[in-house]
Structures are given as structure tokens and as C-alpha cells.
Design a protein around this motif. Structure first.
Motif, PDB file in Angstrom:
ATOM      1  N   GLY A  49       0.796  -1.222   0.000  1.00 54.41           N
ATOM      2  CA  GLY A  49       0.000   0.000   0.000  1.00 54.41           C
ATOM      3  C   GLY A  49       0.822   1.262   0.000  1.00 54.41           C
ATOM      4  N   PHE A  50       2.163   1.150   0.001  1.00 56.27           N
ATOM      5  CA  PHE A  50       2.980   2.348   0.220  1.00 56.27           C
ATOM      6  C   PHE A  50       2.842   3.366  -0.905  1.00 56.27           C
ATOM      7  CE2 PHE A  50       5.937  -0.033  -2.399  1.00 56.27           C
ATOM      8  CZ  PHE A  50       6.692   0.928  -3.060  1.00 56.27           C
ATOM      9  N   MET A  51       2.656   2.922  -2.158  1.00 55.34           N
ATOM     10  CA  MET A  51       2.510   3.891  -3.240  1.00 55.34           C
ATOM     11  C   MET A  51       1.210   4.675  -3.107  1.00 55.34           C
ATOM     12  SD  MET A  51       5.192   4.039  -4.995  1.00 55.34           S
ATOM     13  CE  MET A  51       4.565   5.099  -6.297  1.00 55.34           C
ATOM     14  N   LYS A  52       0.169   4.059  -2.583  1.00 56.81           N
ATOM     15  CA  LYS A  52      -1.082   4.773  -2.293  1.00 56.81           C
ATOM     16  C   LYS A  52      -0.869   5.755  -1.143  1.00 56.81           C
ATOM     17  CE  LYS A  52      -4.240   2.885  -5.069  1.00 56.81           C
ATOM     18  NZ  LYS A  52      -5.055   3.683  -6.029  1.00 56.81           N
ATOM     19  N   ALA A  53      -0.176   5.305  -0.108  1.00 60.94           N
ATOM     20  CA  ALA A  53       0.045   6.165   1.058  1.00 60.94           C
ATOM     21  C   ALA A  53       0.825   7.415   0.678  1.00 60.94           C
ATOM     22  CB  ALA A  53       0.778   5.388   2.140  1.00 60.94           C
ATOM     23  N   LEU A  54       1.843   7.252  -0.164  1.00 62.50           N
ATOM     24  CA  LEU A  54       2.653   8.393  -0.582  1.00 62.50           C
ATOM     25  C   LEU A  54       1.831   9.447  -1.312  1.00 62.50           C
ATOM     26  CD1 LEU A  54       5.984   6.809  -1.859  1.00 62.50           C
ATOM     27  CD2 LEU A  54       5.782   8.596  -0.149  1.00 62.50           C
ATOM     28  N   ARG A  55       0.759   9.029  -1.957  1.00 64.56           N
ATOM     29  CA  ARG A  55      -0.049   9.954  -2.755  1.00 64.56           C
ATOM     30  C   ARG A  55      -1.285  10.442  -2.014  1.00 64.56           C
ATOM     31  NH1 ARG A  55      -0.387   5.740  -7.771  1.00 64.56           N
ATOM     32  NH2 ARG A  55       1.846   5.351  -8.020  1.00 64.56           N
ATOM     33  N   THR A  56      -1.417  10.108  -0.736  1.00 68.17           N
ATOM     34  CA  THR A  56      -2.612  10.467   0.018  1.00 68.17           C
ATOM     35  C   THR A  56      -2.306  11.638   0.941  1.00 68.17           C
ATOM     36  OG1 THR A  56      -3.337   8.155  -0.028  1.00 68.17           O
ATOM     37  CG2 THR A  56      -4.376   9.594   1.589  1.00 68.17           C
ATOM     38  N   PRO A  57      -2.879  12.825   0.691  1.00 69.00           N
ATOM     39  CA  PRO A  57      -2.524  14.018   1.476  1.00 69.00           C
ATOM     40  C   PRO A  57      -2.768  13.875   2.969  1.00 69.00           C
ATOM     41  CG  PRO A  57      -3.662  14.659  -0.538  1.00 69.00           C
ATOM     42  CD  PRO A  57      -3.743  13.158  -0.456  1.00 69.00           C
ATOM     43  N   ARG A  58      -3.716  13.069   3.402  1.00 64.52           N
ATOM     44  CA  ARG A  58      -3.979  12.957   4.842  1.00 64.52           C
ATOM     45  C   ARG A  58      -2.826  12.309   5.592  1.00 64.52           C
ATOM     46  NH1 ARG A  58      -8.364   8.051   5.610  1.00 64.52           N
ATOM     47  NH2 ARG A  58      -7.721   8.263   7.798  1.00 64.52           N
ATOM     48  N   PHE A  59      -1.930  11.623   4.866  1.00 68.08           N
ATOM     49  CA  PHE A  59      -0.797  10.954   5.502  1.00 68.08           C
ATOM     50  C   PHE A  59       0.525  11.695   5.298  1.00 68.08           C
ATOM     51  CE2 PHE A  59      -3.400   7.083   4.146  1.00 68.08           C
ATOM     52  CZ  PHE A  59      -4.136   7.087   5.320  1.00 68.08           C
TER      53      PHE A  59
END
Length: 534
Positions: A49-59
Motif C-alpha cells: 500500500g505504500f505507493m497509495k500512502a505516498l499519494r494520500t494528502p492525509r498521511f
């Protein structure tokens, strides 16, 4: 009497280490402050999931660099973790310490106690290695390390290609042989969950300690002073602003946010602070300077056959893989899509690797696809070619006198022509490896930077047009013994009592590795320095 003995600003990699280690003494009161929220979202737990996390502003702190002429006036994305665990909760999970010479260089620059032999015990203390305890590895540390599960990732074919190309092989680039191609190692536990600093160090038992308070969604706005001494922090939390005092404040907010907070508090280059109307408490000229990052160039090949990891991203297969990961911690989503890592010397006369190549049988931007609705991602082989010891140094500065305005970051990426030349040699080395029979049989043609680009001038132009970074910022509050150093080797801010720094900003030079392992070590050693045990 102070509210706490220690306030740690930033629950990133080093901050989580410090919170655990300092609160081991029940007589010590510790407050850990984190601007972001919790880390329970599946993107932050599932390794893939790290590529999704990198692109998620809340994180994230969704930062971007400023445009610079030598890289085509592009703005480069430089997101940092804004969540408990910091960037260890959103990164690619690679655990590579770097070469022993990287840390001996710190020692030789005057930072006594930071040579390889000095810091090896802290690396070992931080980890539980899949290899077991030994001369180079720990067997009972908080961070669990796993070998990447290599089924279907073409690791053996790539290993053979490196051997055929004449490069060394190693089974452990954190061990005796720190050069060559070796198996990928990541911070993932036995249950297939990301072993972030938060999950590893802030266990339920640690969080339950009565002498440790952890506040999330707590934005530290500036430092408090009592006369010439830092006495605490000003924090916005729960819709109110609070002044909290401490015997000592430790900044662990990262290579961008730590110097930003120092400058907003009047600690930094005098002229720059006056530009923003900030009263100067200490003229520390190098705060925010000496920024180091690892430049990265992507090499991408079209696959000859539809056999890459892209097959796993069809929505129904992905749904089953996600379910399998959730239930049993196994399957393709429980590890990383990497065929291995190579630490190579490509420049004549260097004494340690100057290029890293991370290889994956999937396009870096590949995403889920739905037959009949969205096109499938291309079947591709991807290699990230990373410059390990850049000569270029950038800087960061304030955008305004408000903590809510992102700092201006000038990476000065490829500002030194030798950095371009080393990346070019890295590309040529990677092309040589991928031209070996076991790899060439898998490839159709080069997509990026492009097979027609062959001359030095053509390749150099492509590097300047395409290069990015690996999200490894360091050096903006460097330690040293020279007059320009921001910190002393025991991590105290020069001329400012009651304040230390412990994060990647302390590094006088950048290790030739993914730096999360080094920041874990910094947290462990900083804890001993603070407790007087180092």
C-alpha cells in the motif's frame, strides 16, 4: 516545575525510538507530539500500500521543491510522512544501512562516537533480523526485518545477469560484503504487516506507560524560551493553543520541519529571519542549509511477455490478494515487488559503492485495473538508479512566519556536473546488466529514458529532464566540530541550552542507502546520549 522532563517534537522514525527509550525510566516524564494522525489505515499496514500512502494528502506533508534551471524548472514532489511513525509509515520499507565507510566519514569529520564500530551496536539493537542474531545483526530488537518474498519476481534471472556482467554478489549488504547484488530486505513483520517505527517501538505496552503521553494532531508552532534556554513548546491541539514546558526539548520533525521550526523560533540565519519579522535569538547561519538528497533516474523496459507483476493488479486478483493478506499475512501484497538491490561502484577510484539499483518487475505507476473499464498497466521492468553520494547540496528556507506555510525547498538537484556523470555511468551499468542473456530474454525494448539516447550529451540531457529524488532528505541541521555546524556531536544545538535534534537533519554527509535504517540508529544513539549512557 516543568510539565515534562522531555518533549519530543515529531513521532517519526527517530521520535518513536526516543519516546520508547526515554520512557523506560519510570521516573522520567515524556511527551511525544505528532502533527498527523494515527496509522491504522490499510494503506499504512499493507506493504504494497505504500505507493497509495505516498499519494494520500492525509498521511503526508505534500511538499514540492522549487523550480530550478538545471532540472528544467520542474517542481519535484517531496512528500514527507505526516502520521504517527512519520515517513517510516509511508516509505518503501527498504532497510539498508549503507557502507561502513559512510559512518567512518562522520567520525573523520570530527563527530567522535559516530564511526561504524560505534554505531553498529545501535543498528543491531534496533532490529530483529530474519537472519537471526550475529556479528552484524540483532535478534531481539523492535523492528522486524524480512527478506522480500521473491516468488514470481525474477530474482534469480537478475542475480545471474549481475554475475554475467561481472559485478559482485552478496548475500548481506549490511554484513561483511557491502557491495554487489543482494536480496531485498524490508521492514515487514512475520504477519506481513509494515514494521514502521510507530508499530515497532510504540507497542500497546509502551503506550500504556503512565510516564509517556502521546498527542496526535498536535501541531508544534514554535519553541518557548526562559531567558537563553529553551523551556518548552507552543502547540496547537484540540482547537486550542497550549504552552507546555520541559527540562529538554528534542526536535525529531525531519530534515524540512526541524529547521523550519527552529527558524520560526528565532534560531537560524539572522538576515533571513529578519526578512520575515522573526526576532533573532541565535544567529545560526547553517540552519536549513547543506540539504542532501539522493537523485534518482528511472530505467524502464517493455516486457517481452505478459508475465510481470501487473497480472496481480487486475481488480479481482487484487481483491483476493488483499483478503489473503488481511487474513493470513501472506500472498503477493504482503511483501514488496523488488527483484533485489545492487550497491555498485561505477566511478574509478571510489572506495565504496556510488550507485544503487533497485529492480522491480512492474511499472512504478502501475495501478489496479478493471477489464472493460480501464486499460491494464503495461507489462514492464523497472529499475531505480540512485546516486548514493551526491556532491550537490541544496537548502530550505521559510516561506512565511507561519508554521502552516510549507517551507521553500531548493534541492539543487544535479547542481554539480559530476553528479550527472555518475548517474550516467549508473545508467550504463544498468543497461549492461539488462543486456545479459537472462534479462535480455525478458525485455522487448527500452521505454525510458529511451534506447536511442546513447551519447553522453543525450544521456545527460535526459537525466536533467527526468531525474527525481528518493525521498531521503538529510543534513539541514548537521552536526560537526567546525564553527558552521548547527549541532555538536552529542546533538545539542550550538549556543542554545535545553535543545537537541535527532533525525536525518543531523547527518554531515548522507549514507549510501535508504536512510530509514540510519535514522533508527540515530534515535537509538540519541537516547543513550540524552541519558548519559553513550
Amino acid at each position: 516545575m516543568a510539565d515534562y522532563d522531555y518533549i519530543i517534537v515529531g513521532a517519526g522514525t527517530a521520535g518513536c525510538v526516543l519516546a520508547r527509550r526515554l520512557s523506560e525510566d519510570p521516573r522520567v516524564r515524556v511527551l511525544l507530539l505528532e502533527a498527523g494522525g494515527g496509522d491504522t489505515h490499510p494503506y499504512l499496514r499493507m506493504p504494497l500500500g505504500f505507493m497509495k500512502a505516498l499519494r494520500t494528502p492525509r498521511f503526508t506533508w505534500p511538499y514540492w521543491s522549487e523550480p530550478e534551471a538545471q532540472t528544467g524548472n520542474r517542481r519535484v514532489p517531496i512528500p514527507r510522512g505526516r502520521v504517527i511513525g512519520g515517513s517510516s509509515s509511508i516509505n518503501g520499507m527498504f532497510h539498508i544501512r549503507g557502507h561502513r565507510g559512510d559512518y567512518d566519514e562522520w567520525r573523520d569529520l570530527g563527530c567522535s562516537g559516530w564511526g561504524y564500530d560505534d554505531v553498529l551496536p545501535y543498528f543491531k539493537r534496533s532490529e530483529t533480523s530474519w537472519r537471526g542474531e550475529g556479528p552484524y545483526h540483532g535478534g531481539d530488537g523492535p523492528v522486524q526485518l524480512s527478506r522480500i518474498r521473491n516468488v514470481g519476481l525474477f530474482e534469480e534471472e537478475l542475480r545471474q545477469a549481475y554475475a554475467d556482467a561481472g559485478y559482485p554478489l552478496t548475500e548481506d549488504y549490511d554484513g561483511e560484503d557491502q557491495e554487489g547484488f543482494g536480496p531485498g530486505q524490508i521492514t515487514v513483520d512475520k504477519r506481513g504487516r509494515r514494521a514502521s517505527a510507530a508499530r515497532a517501538y510504540l507497542t500497546a505496552e509502551v503506550r500504556a506507560r503512565p510516564n509517556l503521553v502521546i498527542l496526535t494532531r498536535a501541531l508544534t508552532e514554535r519553541l518557548l524560551f526562559a531567558s537563553e534556554r529553551v523551556s518548552g513548546v507552543v502547540v496547537r491541539h484540540g482547537g486550542a493553543v497550549h504552552e507546555i514546558t520541559a527540562g529538554e526539548v528534542i526536535l525529531s520533525a525531519g530534515a524540512y520541519n526541524t529547521p523550519q521550526l527552529m527558524m520560526l523560533s528565532g534560531l537560524g540565519p539572522e538576515a533571513h529571519l529578519r526578512e520575515h519579522g522573526i526576532p533573532v535569538r541565535a544567529d545560526l547561519a547553517r540552519v536549513g542549509q547543506d540539504l542532501l538528497e539522493h537523485p534518482r533516474l528511472d530505467l524502464v523496459y517493455q516486457a517481452a511477455r505478459p508475465e510481470t507483476f501487473s497480472r496481480q493488479l487486475r481488480w479481482d486478483r487484487a481483491a483476493l490478494s488483499a483478503l489473503r493478506w488481511w487474513v493470513s499475512g501472506t500472498g503477493p501484497f504482503s511483501s514488496h515487488v523488488c527483484s533485489g538491490s545492487a550497491q555498485l561502484r561505477v566511478t574509478e577510484g571510489v572506495d565504496r559503492p556510488d550507485i544503487q539499483i533497485l529492480s522491480s518487475p512492474v511499472a512504478i505507476r502501475a495501478d489496479l485495473w478493471f477489464p472493460g473499464l480501464t486499460p491494464p498497466p503495461p507489462h514492464a521492468f523497472y529499475a531505480s538508479i540512485c546516486l548514493l553520494h551526491p556532491k550537490s547540496r541544496g537548502h530550505m528556507e521559510l516561506r512565511s512566519a507561519s508554521i502552516t506555510d510549507a517551507p521553500k525547498v531548493f534541492l539543487n538537484l544535479l547542481g554539480d556536473d559530476e553528479d550527472v556523470a555518475t548517474l550516467r555511468r549508473g545508467l550504463q551499468a544498468a543497461r549492461h546488466v539488462y543486456g545479459m542473456p537472462t534479462q535480455a530474454a525478458l525485455m522487448a525494448h527500452e521505454l525510458q529514458p529511451g534506447a536511442p539516447l546513447q551519447t553522453d550529451a543525450e544521456i545527460d540531457a535526459a537525466i536533467r529532464a527526468q531525474a527525481g529524488v528518493t525521498q531521503h532528505p538529510a543534513g539541514t541541521c548537521r552536526m560537526g566540530v567546525d564553527d558552521a555546524a548547527v549541532l555538536t556531536p552529542d546533538l545539542r544545538v550550538r549556543g542554545v541550552a535545553g535543545l537537541r535534534v535527532a533525525d536525518a537533519s543531523i547527518m554531515p554527509t548522507i549514507p549510501g542507502s535508504n536512510i530509514n535504517a540510519a535514522v533508527l540508529m540515530i534515535g537509538e544513539k540519541a537516547a543513550d546520549l540524552i541519558k548519559g549512557a553513550a
